[in-house]
Motif scaffolding. Sequence first.
Motif, mmCIF file in Angstrom:
data_model
loop_
_atom_site.group_PDB
_atom_site.id
_atom_site.type_symbol
_atom_site.label_atom_id
_atom_site.label_comp_id
_atom_site.label_asym_id
_atom_site.label_seq_id
_atom_site.Cartn_x
_atom_site.Cartn_y
_atom_site.Cartn_z
ATOM 1 N N VAL A 63 -14.425 -5.396 -8.456
ATOM 2 C CA VAL A 63 -13.445 -4.314 -8.485
ATOM 3 C C VAL A 63 -13.396 -3.660 -7.106
ATOM 4 O O VAL A 63 -14.432 -3.481 -6.461
ATOM 5 C CB VAL A 63 -13.824 -3.271 -9.566
ATOM 6 C CG1 VAL A 63 -12.897 -2.066 -9.513
ATOM 7 C CG2 VAL A 63 -13.800 -3.906 -10.945
ATOM 8 N N CYS A 64 -12.201 -3.323 -6.660
ATOM 9 C CA CYS A 64 -12.036 -2.635 -5.375
ATOM 10 C C CYS A 64 -10.809 -1.735 -5.453
ATOM 11 O O CYS A 64 -10.146 -1.675 -6.483
ATOM 12 C CB CYS A 64 -11.908 -3.643 -4.236
ATOM 13 S SG CYS A 64 -10.448 -4.693 -4.350
ATOM 14 N N GLU A 65 -10.524 -1.045 -4.393
ATOM 15 C CA GLU A 65 -9.334 -0.203 -4.306
ATOM 16 C C GLU A 65 -8.515 -0.615 -3.101
ATOM 17 O O GLU A 65 -9.059 -1.021 -2.074
ATOM 18 C CB GLU A 65 -9.700 1.275 -4.173
ATOM 19 C CG GLU A 65 -10.120 1.921 -5.450
ATOM 20 C CD GLU A 65 -10.177 3.435 -5.333
ATOM 21 O OE1 GLU A 65 -9.917 3.978 -4.239
ATOM 22 O OE2 GLU A 65 -10.470 4.072 -6.344
ATOM 23 N N THR A 66 -7.203 -0.487 -3.236
ATOM 24 C CA THR A 66 -6.338 -0.709 -2.089
ATOM 25 C C THR A 66 -6.200 0.607 -1.328
ATOM 26 O O THR A 66 -6.427 1.677 -1.880
ATOM 27 C CB THR A 66 -4.944 -1.198 -2.533
ATOM 28 O OG1 THR A 66 -4.322 -0.187 -3.321
ATOM 29 C CG2 THR A 66 -5.043 -2.484 -3.321
ATOM 30 N N GLN A 67 -5.833 0.523 -0.090
ATOM 31 C CA GLN A 67 -5.589 1.720 0.723
ATOM 32 C C GLN A 67 -4.124 2.126 0.577
ATOM 33 O O GLN A 67 -3.256 1.276 0.358
ATOM 34 C CB GLN A 67 -5.916 1.442 2.188
ATOM 35 C CG GLN A 67 -7.359 1.037 2.425
ATOM 36 C CD GLN A 67 -8.326 2.115 1.977
ATOM 37 O OE1 GLN A 67 -8.131 3.289 2.242
ATOM 38 N NE2 GLN A 67 -9.369 1.710 1.275
ATOM 39 N N MET A 81 -4.650 -11.753 1.397
ATOM 40 C CA MET A 81 -3.423 -11.380 0.708
ATOM 41 C C MET A 81 -3.696 -10.309 -0.352
ATOM 42 O O MET A 81 -4.741 -10.315 -0.994
ATOM 43 C CB MET A 81 -2.776 -12.588 0.046
ATOM 44 C CG MET A 81 -2.271 -13.628 1.025
ATOM 45 S SD MET A 81 -1.070 -13.002 2.216
ATOM 46 C CE MET A 81 0.315 -12.677 1.170
ATOM 47 N N LEU A 82 -2.721 -9.436 -0.527
ATOM 48 C CA LEU A 82 -2.753 -8.416 -1.568
ATOM 49 C C LEU A 82 -1.487 -8.576 -2.391
ATOM 50 O O LEU A 82 -0.385 -8.613 -1.843
ATOM 51 C CB LEU A 82 -2.795 -7.012 -0.959
ATOM 52 C CG LEU A 82 -2.565 -5.847 -1.913
ATOM 53 C CD1 LEU A 82 -3.653 -5.776 -2.976
ATOM 54 C CD2 LEU A 82 -2.476 -4.535 -1.141
ATOM 55 N N TYR A 83 -1.656 -8.712 -3.699
ATOM 56 C CA TYR A 83 -0.544 -8.789 -4.645
ATOM 57 C C TYR A 83 -0.654 -7.536 -5.504
ATOM 58 O O TYR A 83 -1.577 -7.419 -6.306
ATOM 59 C CB TYR A 83 -0.645 -10.048 -5.503
ATOM 60 C CG TYR A 83 -0.752 -11.307 -4.679
ATOM 61 C CD1 TYR A 83 0.393 -11.994 -4.284
ATOM 62 C CD2 TYR A 83 -1.986 -11.802 -4.282
ATOM 63 C CE1 TYR A 83 0.301 -13.150 -3.522
ATOM 64 C CE2 TYR A 83 -2.083 -12.957 -3.520
ATOM 65 C CZ TYR A 83 -0.944 -13.613 -3.145
ATOM 66 O OH TYR A 83 -1.035 -14.762 -2.388
ATOM 67 N N ASN A 84 0.272 -6.589 -5.322
ATOM 68 C CA ASN A 84 0.128 -5.299 -5.973
ATOM 69 C C ASN A 84 1.492 -4.748 -6.351
ATOM 70 O O ASN A 84 2.421 -4.808 -5.555
ATOM 71 C CB ASN A 84 -0.590 -4.325 -5.043
ATOM 72 C CG ASN A 84 -1.050 -3.082 -5.740
ATOM 73 O OD1 ASN A 84 -1.123 -3.021 -6.956
ATOM 74 N ND2 ASN A 84 -1.376 -2.065 -4.969
ATOM 75 N N ALA A 85 1.590 -4.199 -7.565
ATOM 76 C CA ALA A 85 2.844 -3.607 -8.003
ATOM 77 C C ALA A 85 2.735 -2.096 -8.183
ATOM 78 O O ALA A 85 3.732 -1.405 -8.069
ATOM 79 C CB ALA A 85 3.315 -4.252 -9.299
ATOM 80 N N ALA A 90 -7.694 -2.587 -7.909
ATOM 81 C CA ALA A 90 -7.490 -4.016 -7.649
ATOM 82 C C ALA A 90 -8.779 -4.778 -7.931
ATOM 83 O O ALA A 90 -9.849 -4.193 -8.105
ATOM 84 C CB ALA A 90 -7.057 -4.241 -6.203
ATOM 85 N N VAL A 91 -8.643 -6.088 -7.955
ATOM 86 C CA VAL A 91 -9.784 -6.989 -8.084
ATOM 87 C C VAL A 91 -9.788 -7.903 -6.872
ATOM 88 O O VAL A 91 -8.766 -8.519 -6.557
ATOM 89 C CB VAL A 91 -9.692 -7.810 -9.396
ATOM 90 C CG1 VAL A 91 -10.780 -8.861 -9.452
ATOM 91 C CG2 VAL A 91 -9.760 -6.896 -10.602
ATOM 92 N N GLY A 104 -3.706 -6.429 -7.636
ATOM 93 C CA GLY A 104 -3.623 -5.067 -8.126
ATOM 94 C C GLY A 104 -3.610 -5.058 -9.641
ATOM 95 O O GLY A 104 -3.074 -5.964 -10.275
ATOM 96 N N SER A 105 -4.222 -4.039 -10.225
ATOM 97 C CA SER A 105 -4.291 -3.955 -11.679
ATOM 98 C C SER A 105 -4.441 -2.498 -12.104
ATOM 99 O O SER A 105 -5.161 -1.732 -11.464
ATOM 100 C CB SER A 105 -5.481 -4.764 -12.205
ATOM 101 O OG SER A 105 -5.643 -4.588 -13.591
#
Length: 122
Positions: A63-67, A81-85, A90-91, A104-105
């Motif tokens: 588990v992590c966090e996006t900035q 790569m980051l896939y985030n909506a 995120a994972v 992203g989740s």
Amino acid sequence: MRGQNLALLPRAVLVLLFVNVLVLSVFGFLSIRIDSQTLFWSFGLLGWPRWRLAVAEIASVEVCETQWYEGKGIRFTREGMLYNAAGRGAVRITKKDGSQFRLGSAEPEVLCRHLNQIIALS
């Protein structure tokens, strides 16, 4: 001359509205699906663009966090790569070749736990 510019305004607003609806339908949400052998993820109503990764290629998951500045959508970042909506959860998935990417989740802990269970079984 001034009246002609005002006449173009409604058309420009409609075009911008259409573009926004199109972008949101493509990138408005991220779907993640996992079966016993494959991790799948895709964007939008049509499920495009989409990707897949064999569970056997995954070395670790955390588990992590996006900035805030990494934004939404498909992004190339320093961590891969980051896939985030939406959101910042995120994972981080590290592949056996050492490369990483993040999904992203809204529930990253649940996704991480589920992925770790499937990795342990394979």
